[in-house]
Enzyme design. Structure first.
Site, PDB file in Angstrom:
ATOM      1  N   SER A 250       0.745  -1.272   0.062  1.00  0.00           N
ATOM      2  CA  SER A 250       0.096  -0.118   0.089  1.00  0.00           C
ATOM      3  C   SER A 250       0.886   1.222  -0.046  1.00  0.00           C
ATOM      4  O   SER A 250       0.482   2.435   0.038  1.00  0.00           O
ATOM      5  CB  SER A 250      -0.881  -0.023   1.202  1.00  0.00           C
ATOM      6  OG  SER A 250      -0.109   0.149   2.247  1.00  0.00           O
TER       7      SER A 250
ATOM      8  N   LYS B  20      -6.751   3.791   8.532  1.00  0.00           N
ATOM      9  CA  LYS B  20      -5.769   4.802   8.080  1.00  0.00           C
ATOM     10  C   LYS B  20      -6.134   6.255   8.157  1.00  0.00           C
ATOM     11  O   LYS B  20      -5.543   7.123   8.550  1.00  0.00           O
ATOM     12  CB  LYS B  20      -5.490   4.404   6.706  1.00  0.00           C
ATOM     13  CG  LYS B  20      -4.509   3.199   6.765  1.00  0.00           C
ATOM     14  CD  LYS B  20      -4.133   2.757   5.236  1.00  0.00           C
ATOM     15  CE  LYS B  20      -3.158   1.646   5.063  1.00  0.00           C
ATOM     16  NZ  LYS B  20      -3.245   0.987   3.706  1.00  0.00           N
TER      17      LYS B  20
END
Ligand code: ATP
Length: 898
Positions: free
Chosen positions: A784, A827
């Site tokens: 990611s 996140k």
């Protein structure tokens, strides 16, 4: 002699016993024989049969020449395969002929008999001698019985009969007197452990004198044996403690009078006491008056046996050589409710134990094994456990213990509803997945409370050995059962709720077997009704156990295990949710734990100050500056620390209460006091907003294995070299590959990105590139960071800084596509906590934001969704790096070349 007795009688073979006149016994016949006998009795006008002992092979039909004519008193047809005839001996009879009227081979034979009158004497002196002999013999016998501890109540029927000999009103004067004396003699014989042969010898006699003499000899011999046995027993008993003796006697009397009632005496059973505990009685002979009562008890006992219970509730009888521990062990095993299929294994181990000397190491092993078996809840369930789940109760419990989590609670209630409708626990196992401290464990606890089941937690984190789940085989030194069986022993019931904590942290692929495969058997409803622990080596039924698992991430849960579970995701909490949880759950719990009362019970104005008051401002300060987490575990600890400090203040205040000038206790926690109480804030002082924007530094977003979201700064630098790429920061293979993809993409598009002056110029031909992800000690992996690394390199090479308050995440492909990633909620929340104001996300992750992120957070952030790296760059740089047409043209060129 009864003249109703015909000379032709149905011949009933007695396989293992001898019937004597006046004795009542049961004769059990199989279906064919029973039907044959019933037919014969129905066709005749009497109820007499001839009971003849079989002396050789029953198949040969080798009958003894003398039998006993018996009167059928009752017939019990309650058992499916056997019919039991209750008969009473009448007189001896000699077999003249055996013949059959029925054509069926399996039917009973008929016999022509000559009734044998016992040769009496009218001599009164002889009769008196017999009476005295029998009386003396009977009294001696009763004394012996009492000596070895038989309850006197057991002997009452015999005593009564004996007393008749003394009673003048029943004085034996008539012609049947000898018969009555003989009846008593027969009765006495049956109470001893007389053998088949001895009884046969008595049956063959017809002379009264000889019969009394023979019985006297047999009974006297048996009493001598009894005497010797008693002496042996006494010497053994010196070694035994009181408990052991009680148990031994209790078991003996238990066998003699299963009901505990004094009148129902099993005469053959009494013979057990003669010494040999191994010579257990097989058949029962009872006085007729007690037959019905005993029959009921036997039916009751039969039901027990059908349910898997043992005979007389005592599977494992203590023997004389057993020491105190073994007697205790057998007692425990008798009470453990062992299923029938493992009883033979246990019997074998007990037999082994009796052969091994107590000091031998193997003896300890066998004992440990049997103790484990005895301690397990084979049949014991928690009685209060709700048979059917009450959804409303479960809902109340979940609401009482947890704030919010509406989706999660709804799914739990749906799951419990399935349990309720299906009425078993074989539905898929629940697995709560989420960051630490979001309430996975406590939700499981609430489910256990709602279902009123015992709760047991099995920590699977770091389990690398299959044996930790399934135990070690008994051949290993120090072998013990695995955590499942261990948990069951601790719970003491077979229907607890087991929490398989941190199932994602199982270590796989070691040489010590695969713990995940052991768990497969546990979690598979089709297999877990016969879970076999290596140590026990006998199957245990786990189908009543309710399993719930927790994990921080599904990525590391082995596929087959994941397949058997129903995953429920729990996300991190927002600031507002944490405030609510702190106010409604954490603070009241901590106040209670520190002996304070809740401010709601005693408002400050009431003058009662034994509390601690947290304002929202203080709580927010604690959350933002003293905890940096998705859950509320650190917050809980921080609140506890503040409560401890206030507790000390309150204690000081109470001690100095008598001093007039002492300061009053202030329950309110002030903002300015926090640093005094907790020290300097570890987080929050330096936010991203304060950082200086520098080319080559970009804010990425990370999602740790423990399920926490966080900020991941990425730094890039260049130095003279030969076009090498250096990667540091404890990076895993996948993240390294992402870095290489990012460099390749930038090099491939260097001209379009205006990083080179011509298309042919090689970017970084004489420079090395170094990418570093700080917090070097923390391992990092995953795809990611691709977007952030590509942007970081472009930022360095173009000299254009990216604002630190802009964070990004997303996987990139070699052709610059942006692919979706996981952990978006964590996140984004972490970015928000860190002061980020713009987040760049893969376009496909938009649905996660819409579903999971609270509006308040969304409103604080600018969220940009991108499909390609070009879109990412466009959203970052005010001044366009490339012309759209140019980019398209460039891409087409490359495509045609490929
Ligand atoms: N929604 C909530 N409402 C009330 N209390 C909560 C909530 N979520 C968590 N808590 C409290 O937070 C504490 C930590 O929760 P718990 O131990 O269940 O976390 P966990 O998710 O199992 O963490 P880990 O993954 O580390 O095992 C507990 O005291 C729990 O009661």
């Amino acid at each position: 002699m009864d003249d109703r007795i015909p000379t032709t009688l149905p011949l009933v073979p007695l396989y293992d016993k001898v019937l004597l006149p006046s004795i009542v016994t049961k004769v059990s016949l199989d279906g064919y024989q029973a039907r044959s006998l019933s037919r014969k009795l129905e066709n005749s006008n009497h109820t007499f049969i001839l009971c003849v002992p079989l002396i050789n092979n029953p198949l040969d039909g080798d009958f003894y020449h003398t039998g006993c004519v018996a009167n059928v008193l009752d017939v019990d047809t309650s058992m499916p395969d056997n019919v039991v005839f209750l008969v009473q001996g009448v007189c001896r009879a000699q077999i003249q002929d055996i013949h059959s009227q029925d054509v069926e081979e399996t039917s009973l034979m008929d016999s022509t008999v000559e009734l044998k009158q016992t040769r009496d004497t009218n001599n009164k002196n002889d009769q008196t001698v017999w009476i005295k002999t029998i009386q003396q013999l009977g009294k001696d016998f009763i004394n012996k019985m009492q000596m070895i501890g038989v309850a006197s109540s057991v002997l009452v029927p015999f005593k009564k009969r004996l007393a008749l000999l003394d009673d003048p009103s029943h004085a034996i004067t008539d012609s049947s007197s000898s018969a009555k004396i003989l009846d008593l003699a027969h009765f006495l014989l049956c109470m001893t452990d007389a053998s088949f042969g001895e009884k046969l010898a008595v049956l063959s006699l017809t002379d009264c004198n000889a019969i009394v003499h023979e019985i006297q000899t047999i009974v006297t011999r048996h009493m001598q044996i009894l005497n010797e046995s008693k002496q042996m027993q006494q010497s053994c008993e010196e070694k035994l403690d009181k408990k052991r003796r009680e148990f031994y006697l209790r078991q003996q009397t238990h066998v003699i009078a299963p009901s505990g009632h004094t009148d129902t005496v099993s005469l053959d059973n009494l013979s057990l006491l003669s010494c040999s505990s191994s010579s257990l009685p097989q058949k029962t002979t009872v006085p007729s008056s007690q037959y019905k009562q005993q029959q009921k008890q036997q039916q009751h006992q039969q039901q027990h046996n059908d349910n898997g219970d043992d005979d007389n509730g005592c599977l494992f009888m203590p023997t004389q050589g057993d020491d105190e521990d073994v007697v205790d062990l057998k007692n425990q095993l008798n009470n453990a409710g062992l299923p029938s299929h493992i009883q033979s294994t246990i019997k074998r181990d007990l037999a082994r134990l009796s052969k091994i000397p107590g000091s031998a190491p193997e003896s300890v092993l066998v004992r440990t094994y049997l103790e484990w078996i005895a301690d397990l809840p084979w049949r014991k369930s928690l009685a209060s456990a709700r048979p059917a789940v009450e959804i409303s109760v479960a809902k109340q419990q979940l609401d009482a213990d947890h704030f919010g989590l509406d989706q999660v609670k709804r799914r739990i209630l749906e799951y419990l509803s399935v349990l309720k409708i299906k009425k078993d626990t074989s539905s898929p196992i629940l697995c709560f997945v989420g960051p630490p401290g979001v309430g996975k464990t406590s939700l499981s606890n609430s489910i256990a409370k709602a279902l009123q089941r015992k709760f047991h937690r099995i920590a699977l984190g770091g389990v690398r050995d299959e044996a930790e789940i399934r135990g070690h085989r008994r051949t290993y030194v120090g072998a013990l059962p695995g955590s499942i069986i261990n948990g069951l022993r601790k719970c003491g019931v077979n229907n607890p709720l087991f929490l398989l904590d941190e199932i994602d942290k199982l270590v796989q692929g070691t040489h010590q077997g695969d713990p995940a495969s052991a768990l497969l058997e546990v979690l598979d409803p089709a297999q877990n009704n016969a879970f076999t622990d290596h140590f026990l080596n006998v199957p245990f039924d786990l189908s009543n156990v309710l399993f719930v698992a927790t994990a921080n991430s599904v990525d590391t849960i082995p596929g087959p295990l994941l397949d058997r579970m129903e995953v429920i995701h729990l996300d991190g909490y927002t600031l507002d949710e944490k405030l609510d949880i702190a106010r409604s759950y954490l603070i009241p719990k901590q106040l209670n734990a520190h002996g304070f009362t809740s401010p709601h019970n005693h408002p400050v104005s009431s003058g009662k100050n034994d509390s601690v008051v947290f304002s929202d401002q203080v709580l927010s300060h604690l959350i933002e500056n003293y905890t940096m987490e998705s859950g509320v575990r650190s917050l809980n600890r921080t609140v506890a620390a503040v409560c401890r400090y206030k507790c000390r203040e309150y204690a000081d205040h109470l001690e100095s209460n008598h001093l007039k000038d002492s300061a009053p206790y202030d329950p309110v926690v002030r903002h300015q006091d926090i640093s005094t109480i907790l020290g300097m804030a570890p987080f929050g002082n330096e936010t991203l907003a304060d950082s200086i924007d520098t080319p080559g530094i970009v804010t990425g977003l990370a999602y740790s294995q423990s399920g926490c979201g966080g900020i991941l700064p990425i730094e890039a630098n260049q130095m003279p070299g030969r076009g090498m790429l250096h990667l540091t920061g404890s990076l895993g293979d996948v993240i390294k590959e992402s870095a290489h993809i990012a460099v390749s993409w930038v090099k491939a598009n260097a001209y379009v990105l205006k990083l080179t002056e011509s298309q042919r110029q090689v970017l970084l031909s004489d420079m090395d590139l170094h990418l570093h992800l700080p917090n070097g000690a923390v391992p990092k992996d995953g795809p990611s960071a691709g977007v952030a690394m590509a942007v970081c390199i472009i930022s360095l090479l173009s000299g254009k800084a990216i604002p630190r308050t802009t964070a990004m995440t997303g996987e990139i492909t070699l052709r610059g596509q942006v692919r979706p990633v996981g952990g978006i909620k964590e996140k984004v929340l972490a970015a928000h906590r860190a002061g980020v104001n713009k987040v760049i996300l893969p376009a496909i992750n938009e649905r996660d934001v819409v579903q999971d992120i609270p509006d308040k957070i969304k409103n604080d952030l600018t969220i940009v969704y991108c499909r390609t790296l070009w879109e990412v760059l466009e959203s970052l740089f005010d001044e366009k790096l490339i012309q759209d047409s140019e980019a398209l043209h460039c891409q087409a060129q490359y495509a045609s070349r490929l």
